[in-house]
Design an enzyme around this catalytic site. Structure first.
Site, PDB file in Angstrom:
ATOM      1  N   ARG A   1       0.742  -1.272   0.248  1.00 25.04           N
ATOM      2  CA  ARG A   1       0.055   0.131  -0.237  1.00 25.04           C
ATOM      3  C   ARG A   1       1.214   1.150   0.002  1.00 25.04           C
ATOM      4  O   ARG A   1       0.512   2.314  -0.749  1.00 25.04           O
ATOM      5  CB  ARG A   1      -1.082   0.238   1.028  1.00 25.04           C
ATOM      6  CG  ARG A   1      -2.164  -1.073   1.065  1.00 25.04           C
ATOM      7  CD  ARG A   1      -2.877  -1.318   2.258  1.00 25.04           C
ATOM      8  NE  ARG A   1      -3.907  -1.955   2.742  1.00 25.04           N
ATOM      9  CZ  ARG A   1      -4.626  -2.329   3.170  1.00 25.04           C
ATOM     10  NH1 ARG A   1      -4.972  -1.624   4.484  1.00 25.04           N
ATOM     11  NH2 ARG A   1      -5.874  -3.061   3.513  1.00 25.04           N
TER      12      ARG A   1
ATOM     13  N   GLU B   1      -5.587 -23.580   0.557  1.00 28.85           N
ATOM     14  CA  GLU B   1      -5.416 -23.732   1.886  1.00 28.85           C
ATOM     15  C   GLU B   1      -5.558 -22.672   2.984  1.00 28.85           C
ATOM     16  O   GLU B   1      -5.961 -23.323   4.248  1.00 28.85           O
ATOM     17  CB  GLU B   1      -3.909 -25.084   1.559  1.00 28.85           C
ATOM     18  CG  GLU B   1      -3.749 -25.581   2.664  1.00 28.85           C
ATOM     19  CD  GLU B   1      -4.912 -26.980   3.381  1.00 28.85           C
ATOM     20  OE1 GLU B   1      -5.603 -26.129   3.861  1.00 28.85           O
ATOM     21  OE2 GLU B   1      -5.280 -27.394   2.288  1.00 28.85           O
TER      22      GLU B   1
ATOM     23  N   GLU C   1      -7.050  -8.683  16.668  1.00 29.44           N
ATOM     24  CA  GLU C   1      -7.095  -7.133  16.493  1.00 29.44           C
ATOM     25  C   GLU C   1      -7.283  -6.066  17.550  1.00 29.44           C
ATOM     26  O   GLU C   1      -8.265  -5.786  18.233  1.00 29.44           O
ATOM     27  CB  GLU C   1      -7.581  -7.528  14.973  1.00 29.44           C
ATOM     28  CG  GLU C   1      -7.243  -8.519  14.194  1.00 29.44           C
ATOM     29  CD  GLU C   1      -6.525  -8.399  13.747  1.00 29.44           C
ATOM     30  OE1 GLU C   1      -5.687  -7.601  13.833  1.00 29.44           O
ATOM     31  OE2 GLU C   1      -5.657  -9.303  12.496  1.00 29.44           O
TER      32      GLU C   1
ATOM     33  N   LYS D   1     -15.011 -19.437   7.235  1.00 27.07           N
ATOM     34  CA  LYS D   1     -14.223 -20.699   6.869  1.00 27.07           C
ATOM     35  C   LYS D   1     -15.031 -22.266   6.906  1.00 27.07           C
ATOM     36  O   LYS D   1     -15.575 -23.027   6.582  1.00 27.07           O
ATOM     37  CB  LYS D   1     -13.218 -20.682   8.168  1.00 27.07           C
ATOM     38  CG  LYS D   1     -12.549 -20.233   8.497  1.00 27.07           C
ATOM     39  CD  LYS D   1     -11.426 -19.950   9.573  1.00 27.07           C
ATOM     40  CE  LYS D   1     -10.534 -19.189   9.428  1.00 27.07           C
ATOM     41  NZ  LYS D   1      -9.773 -18.965  10.809  1.00 27.07           N
TER      42      LYS D   1
ATOM     43  N   GLY E   1      -1.282 -16.600  11.888  1.00 30.45           N
ATOM     44  CA  GLY E   1       0.087 -16.093  12.835  1.00 30.45           C
ATOM     45  C   GLY E   1       0.875 -15.929  11.470  1.00 30.45           C
ATOM     46  O   GLY E   1       0.458 -17.128  10.470  1.00 30.45           O
TER      47      GLY E   1
END
Length: 430
Positions: free
Chosen positions: A48, A131, A192, A207, A306
């Site tokens: 960005r 994945e 977050e 998901k 992570g």
């Protein structure tokens, strides 16, 4: 190894995951070349903003022109790690149009636009691998898409969000309230700055849509997934679960109906017995059960988020996409031949744990029991405690439709002797 043309890779996004992907591509360059059969070259990194030092990434490769990078025409594989719907959707479609395959970790985009992305990949004879979009480093989607392609999957049940699992684990192990546990998760980097996507279940619902679509060979979108978060879970709920020999987890549950004619997908908190393997999944880890007709019950466990763990899944897909590019083949595309409809949450058969604040006087239990009977809901266990004219009535039901259970709770609220419904929670895993 016979020298051959390097395969060129464009990286979109160089944040927590993207930076680790770039680092591992460099440190593992020889191994990746040996496994693919050709060198892999990082041809550009779209970000960005310029001016930030990105360790391991040559400054001359960094650009803010992501659209120009994917449209170069000499890119073999695009790694999309920026997230969100736009500009990711436009960039992925441009990559396909210019001859590149795509590896993405973008669960939100896949849950919303999966069929269109698969159609674009097929139209341009390109691969779409994802994945890393579910459960981080855990190899889960590839076993569902490939290893179990000859089997019939009936159920997928799991913990697919590390932030909420950390919060609920802390509430369980320390007795903390939701707010206190969330603060700890934020301080440790598990949550977050705006945790809404995690704690309200949006992340897990995306998901679940992806998992259900693959498992049942049917199109399941984000809007098809029933979603509830953990923000209303209290320390009292967790303590009540413990008294039952249970713990509270945010579960993603995808099931095929008993008659095989429909499927359901849902995300919500639930009590599960301490004896269930998912009860022992602690902190920010993920775990998913897959129940298949021939293979039986399979469990996949590991770090679900992570930078480094997720980068592992991205690189696995990169190797597959590059091998296909070199060999001229394609990986598996969308499999939605079954076209099974998604049933509403009301048709799901489940159990409820209901905690009521009631008047402590004769006849209250019988009055409440009549409400359950009127709605065709059978009671499994009842526990009542009372003091000074107030009582707590805790009821655990047998299995019934979620619609019937919900109607029962609403009828209980209307009783004069019921002062409040302290909590309701589904019971799973038994």
């Amino acid at each position: 190894m016979v020298r051959t043309r390097p395969l060129k890779v464009a990286l979109l996004g160089c944040g927590v995951v993207g930076s680790q992907v770039a680092r591992l591509m460099t440190t593992h360059a020889d191994d990746l070349a040996a496994r693919i059969g050709a060198p892999v070259e990082l041809a550009g990194v779209a970000v960005r903003r310029l001016g930030k030092d990105r360790e391991g990434v040559p400054p001359e490769l960094v650009t803010t022109d992501a659209a120009g990078l994917v449209a170069r025409g000499d890119i073999d594989v695009v790694l999309e790690l920026i997230g969100g719907i736009e500009p990711a959707r436009t960039l992925i479609n441009s990559a396909f149009e210019h001859g590149a395959s795509v590896v993405t970790a973008n669960k939100a985009l896949l849950a919303q636009e999966g069929p269109a992305l698969h159609a674009a990949a097929e139209k341009h004879a390109a691969d779409l691998y994802f994945e890393a979009s579910v459960a981080g480093a855990i190899p889960l989607l590839r076993p569902l898409r490939e290893s179990l392609a000859g089997d019939k999957v009936n159920r997928v049940l799991g913990i697919v969000n590390g932030t909420t699992n950390f919060i609920l684990d802390r509430m369980e192990s320390t007795g903390a309230g939701y707010g206190e546990a969330l603060q700890e998760a934020s301080a440790l980097g598990y949550a977050e700055a705006d945790p809404t996507a995690d704690v309200e279940g949006f992340d897990a619902a995306a998901k679940a849509a992806i998992l259900a679509g693959i498992a049942f060979h049917s199109r399941v979108g984000l809007d098809d997934v029933h979603r509830e978060g953990i923000t209303e879970i209290t320390a009292a709920d967790v303590a009540g679960a413990r008294q039952m020999g249970c713990t509270v987890k945010l579960l993603a549950i995808c099931e095929r109906a008993e008659d095989g004619r429909s499927v359901t997908a849902r995300v919500h908190p639930a009590m599960i017995p301490l004896s269930h393997p998912l009860a022992g999944v602690r902190e920010a880890y993920n775990a998913v059960f897959v129940e298949a007709e021939a293979a039986g019950r399979l469990m996949f466990y590991g770090p679900g988020a992570g930078g480094v763990p997720t980068a592992s899944a991205v690189l696995g897909d990169l190797v597959a996409a590059c091998r296909n590019k070199r060999g001229g083949g394609l990986g598996p595309g969308e499999s939605a031949y079954a076209r099974l409809p998604v049933s509403p949450m009301g048709e799901v058969v489940t159990r409820y744990h209901i905690s009521l604040d009631v008047a402590d006087k004769p006849g209250v239990l019988a009055q409440c029991a009549m409400v359950f009977a009127d709605h065709g809901v059978s009671i499994d266990t009842v526990r009542q405690t009372g003091k000074d004219g107030e009582a707590k009535l805790v009821v655990v039901t047998h299995r019934a439709s979620d619609a019937a259970l919900g109607a029962t709770v609403e009828a209980l609220r209307r009783l004069d002797t019921v002062h409040g419904v302290a909590s309701t929670m589904r019971v799973e895993g038994e």
